[in-house]
Design a protein around this motif. Structure first.
Motif, PDB file in Angstrom:
ATOM      1  N   LEU A 142      11.883  -2.966  11.299  1.00 23.82           N
ATOM      2  CA  LEU A 142      11.194  -2.797  10.017  1.00 23.82           C
ATOM      3  C   LEU A 142      10.994  -4.147   9.328  1.00 23.82           C
ATOM      4  O   LEU A 142       9.939  -4.391   8.713  1.00 23.82           O
ATOM      5  N   ALA A 143      11.959  -5.044   9.427  1.00 27.84           N
ATOM      6  CA  ALA A 143      11.838  -6.363   8.803  1.00 27.84           C
ATOM      7  C   ALA A 143      10.654  -7.140   9.383  1.00 27.84           C
ATOM      8  O   ALA A 143       9.991  -7.898   8.663  1.00 27.84           O
ATOM      9  N   LEU A 144      10.359  -6.961  10.657  1.00 29.18           N
ATOM     10  CA  LEU A 144       9.240  -7.667  11.281  1.00 29.18           C
ATOM     11  C   LEU A 144       7.899  -6.997  10.988  1.00 29.18           C
ATOM     12  O   LEU A 144       6.852  -7.667  10.961  1.00 29.18           O
ATOM     13  N   ALA A 145       7.903  -5.680  10.766  1.00 31.75           N
ATOM     14  CA  ALA A 145       6.655  -4.966  10.482  1.00 31.75           C
ATOM     15  C   ALA A 145       6.271  -5.023   9.014  1.00 31.75           C
ATOM     16  O   ALA A 145       5.087  -4.931   8.673  1.00 31.75           O
ATOM     17  N   LEU A 146       7.246  -5.167   8.113  1.00 27.61           N
ATOM     18  CA  LEU A 146       7.022  -5.039   6.671  1.00 27.61           C
ATOM     19  C   LEU A 146       6.259  -6.198   6.020  1.00 27.61           C
ATOM     20  O   LEU A 146       5.528  -5.968   5.043  1.00 27.61           O
ATOM     21  N   PRO A 147       6.382  -7.455   6.479  1.00 31.53           N
ATOM     22  CA  PRO A 147       5.756  -8.554   5.733  1.00 31.53           C
ATOM     23  C   PRO A 147       4.253  -8.421   5.510  1.00 31.53           C
ATOM     24  O   PRO A 147       3.744  -8.849   4.466  1.00 31.53           O
ATOM     25  N   ALA A 148       3.516  -7.827   6.445  1.00 31.22           N
ATOM     26  CA  ALA A 148       2.071  -7.679   6.225  1.00 31.22           C
ATOM     27  C   ALA A 148       1.790  -6.845   4.991  1.00 31.22           C
ATOM     28  O   ALA A 148       0.843  -7.120   4.238  1.00 31.22           O
ATOM     29  N   ASP A 149       2.617  -5.836   4.741  1.00 34.65           N
ATOM     30  CA  ASP A 149       2.429  -5.002   3.553  1.00 34.65           C
ATOM     31  C   ASP A 149       2.806  -5.756   2.289  1.00 34.65           C
ATOM     32  O   ASP A 149       2.067  -5.735   1.300  1.00 34.65           O
ATOM     33  N   THR A 150       3.948  -6.425   2.286  1.00 31.91           N
ATOM     34  CA  THR A 150       4.389  -7.109   1.066  1.00 31.91           C
ATOM     35  C   THR A 150       3.462  -8.275   0.724  1.00 31.91           C
ATOM     36  O   THR A 150       3.191  -8.532  -0.458  1.00 31.91           O
ATOM     37  N   VAL A 151       2.977  -8.987   1.722  1.00 32.54           N
ATOM     38  CA  VAL A 151       2.046 -10.088   1.450  1.00 32.54           C
ATOM     39  C   VAL A 151       0.708  -9.547   0.950  1.00 32.54           C
ATOM     40  O   VAL A 151       0.050 -10.172   0.105  1.00 32.54           O
ATOM     41  N   LEU A 152       0.298  -8.369   1.438  1.00 31.07           N
ATOM     42  CA  LEU A 152      -0.926  -7.767   0.925  1.00 31.07           C
ATOM     43  C   LEU A 152      -0.775  -7.436  -0.560  1.00 31.07           C
ATOM     44  O   LEU A 152      -1.720  -7.612  -1.337  1.00 31.07           O
ATOM     45  N   TYR A 153       0.394  -6.943  -0.975  1.00 35.75           N
ATOM     46  CA  TYR A 153       0.644  -6.680  -2.392  1.00 35.75           C
ATOM     47  C   TYR A 153       0.501  -7.966  -3.221  1.00 35.75           C
ATOM     48  O   TYR A 153       0.061  -7.920  -4.365  1.00 35.75           O
ATOM     49  N   LEU A 154       0.877  -9.092  -2.628  1.00 35.43           N
ATOM     50  CA  LEU A 154       0.756 -10.365  -3.331  1.00 35.43           C
ATOM     51  C   LEU A 154      -0.695 -10.827  -3.423  1.00 35.43           C
ATOM     52  O   LEU A 154      -1.161 -11.256  -4.484  1.00 35.43           O
ATOM     53  N   LEU A 155      -1.439 -10.742  -2.316  1.00 32.66           N
ATOM     54  CA  LEU A 155      -2.742 -11.394  -2.230  1.00 32.66           C
ATOM     55  C   LEU A 155      -3.914 -10.523  -2.653  1.00 32.66           C
ATOM     56  O   LEU A 155      -4.910 -11.032  -3.175  1.00 32.66           O
ATOM     57  N   LEU A 156      -3.819  -9.209  -2.425  1.00 32.69           N
ATOM     58  CA  LEU A 156      -4.989  -8.366  -2.653  1.00 32.69           C
ATOM     59  C   LEU A 156      -5.439  -8.358  -4.123  1.00 32.69           C
ATOM     60  O   LEU A 156      -6.640  -8.498  -4.394  1.00 32.69           O
ATOM     61  N   PRO A 157      -4.531  -8.206  -5.101  1.00 34.07           N
ATOM     62  CA  PRO A 157      -5.025  -8.234  -6.489  1.00 34.07           C
ATOM     63  C   PRO A 157      -5.629  -9.567  -6.894  1.00 34.07           C
ATOM     64  O   PRO A 157      -6.552  -9.616  -7.716  1.00 34.07           O
ATOM     65  N   MET A 158      -5.127 -10.665  -6.314  1.00 33.56           N
ATOM     66  CA  MET A 158      -5.620 -11.991  -6.687  1.00 33.56           C
ATOM     67  C   MET A 158      -6.918 -12.358  -5.981  1.00 33.56           C
ATOM     68  O   MET A 158      -7.688 -13.187  -6.480  1.00 33.56           O
ATOM     69  N   HIS A 159      -7.152 -11.766  -4.815  1.00 30.84           N
ATOM     70  CA  HIS A 159      -8.314 -12.137  -3.999  1.00 30.84           C
ATOM     71  C   HIS A 159      -9.108 -10.895  -3.605  1.00 30.84           C
ATOM     72  O   HIS A 159      -9.624 -10.810  -2.485  1.00 30.84           O
TER      73      HIS A 159
END
Length: 387
Positions: free
Chosen positions: A19-36
């Motif tokens: 799960l730790a290896l699969a999760l970063p794409a989701d958490t980074v999307l939460y960071l970048l999607l509203p800004m970009h």
């Protein structure tokens, strides 16, 4: 000479790493999607819907995921989920537009449900040390986001928001090697029950925990502290989001050890009452001190629920019960941002945070008094073999 970890500990660790290896794409999307949002072909409103879509599909689909997981076992289900997570990350890098991206968000929601259920089920497979294992599991899971968020923010600042998802797709694929080492036997499941029943005390606590800590608090921190944060730069936002996961790495194992010593129910009541006080202080204007306290308390509480569920619903009902509590937390976490968005501009923060804090405290006290929970929300068919 150090002894080799027990099979239960090893399986719990492997599921958490997957799960730790699969999760970063989701958490980074939460960071970048509203800004970009525009670079993904979205409006800001569409970006918000996409970020909520994975949680909405989990509310609707956790029952199906729990039954599929119980029938198939950890190895095939987690292998499939990790491969699908990598596909989602690749899609974030290549596709644009709401209707192109929403299927990926729905697919990720089901992947997370399966991986999250596996980490909880394997951590509680043996009652001895279950709370400690659950805390270690949360720490391993948090390592992925705590590394990916600041690094993803730096790369996005240098190259734009898309290329990082190629990297995160490759990272997710590394989880296949770990998932293939998980046990493959199915889990026993309980006999079918009435699908909808009155929520129990653990359901109420899970809902309030999601509403306050995963919903109202996160949105309120951004809204109330917007004038105090420097510029809203992507790197600053990434570091702030990473701090929450860093707290899980450092403190969730501590919460698990304390639960094994003091009792998970007792610790849940104590920490929830202190959290309620911190929420009141947060609403009253002690923003940063109470926010720091809430982050610490949330990390300590994360490993408590699975061992409580294990003791109250032992045997074949355990997987079903773990999934039901996750549904209630997702419902609360989905409701919290909606309430915050509607009421923060209108209602005094003390009332907005004080009333949910009181309800969280009452739900925790009910958990401490209730000897056994009422099953709720999800039904599962009978199974034949145990792992």
């Amino acid at each position: 000479m150090p002894t080799a970890p027990a099979p239960t500990d090893l399986n719990s660790r492997r599921a958490a790493i997957a799960l730790a290896l699969a999760l970063p794409a989701d958490t980074v999307l939460y960071l970048l999607l509203p800004m970009h949002a525009a670079q993904f072909g979205l409006s800001l409103a569409e970006a918000g819907l996409l970020l909520a879509a994975n949680r909405l599909v989990r509310i609707a689909g956790y029952g199906w995921v729990a039954r599929f997981y119980a029938r198939r076992g950890d190895r095939p289900v987690c292998t499939l989920a990790v491969a699908a997570a990598a596909l989602c990350a690749l899609g974030y890098a290549l596709l644009s537009g709401f209707w192109a991206l929403v299927p990926l968000r729905l697919l990720w929601g089901l992947c997370f449900a399966a991986l999250n259920l596996s980490t909880q089920a394997l951590a509680t497979a043996d009652p001895v040390g279950a709370a400690h294992r659950s805390g270690r599991s949360r720490a391993f899971i948090a390592m992925g986001p705590v590394l990916a968020l600041p690094l993803g923010a730096l790369l996005a600042q240098a190259t734009g928001p898309r290329p990082i998802f190629f990297v995160l797709a490759a990272v997710a694929l590394l989880g296949l090697a770990v998932a293939r080492q998980l046990p493959s036997l199915p889990h026993p499941v309980a006999a079918p029950a009435r699908r909808f029943r009155r929520p129990g005390s653990l359901d109420a606590w899970s809902f309030m925990e999601g509403l306050t800590l995963d919903g109202l608090f996160i949105v309120g921190l951004s809204y109330l502290g917007r004038d105090l944060l420097p510029g809203g730069a992507v790197v600053v936002a990434g570091l702030l989001m990473a701090l929450r996961y860093l707290a899980e790495i450092l403190l969730s194992p501590v919460g698990g050890r304390l639960a094994d010593k003091l009792g998970a129910e007792r610790l849940l009541v104590i920490l929830s009452l202190v959290t309620a006080l911190a929420l009141v202080g947060f609403g009253a204007g002690w923003l940063w001190s109470c926010a720091a306290a809430i982050v610490v308390l949330r990390a300590l509480q994360l490993p408590l629920l699975p061992p409580i569920v294990m003791r109250r619903t032992p045997g074949p009902a355990r997987v079903q019960a773990l999934a039901a509590r996750a549904v209630w937390r997702d419902i609360g976490a989905g409701t919290g941002p909606l309430l915050a968005g509607l009421l923060l501009p209108l209602a005094p923060p003390l009332w907005l945070y004080g009333i949910p804090a009181l309800l969280l405290a009452l739900a925790a006290l009910a958990c401490g008094r209730t000897p056994a929970p009422a099953p709720s929300l999800l039904a599962t068919p009978p199974g034949k073999r145990s792992p």
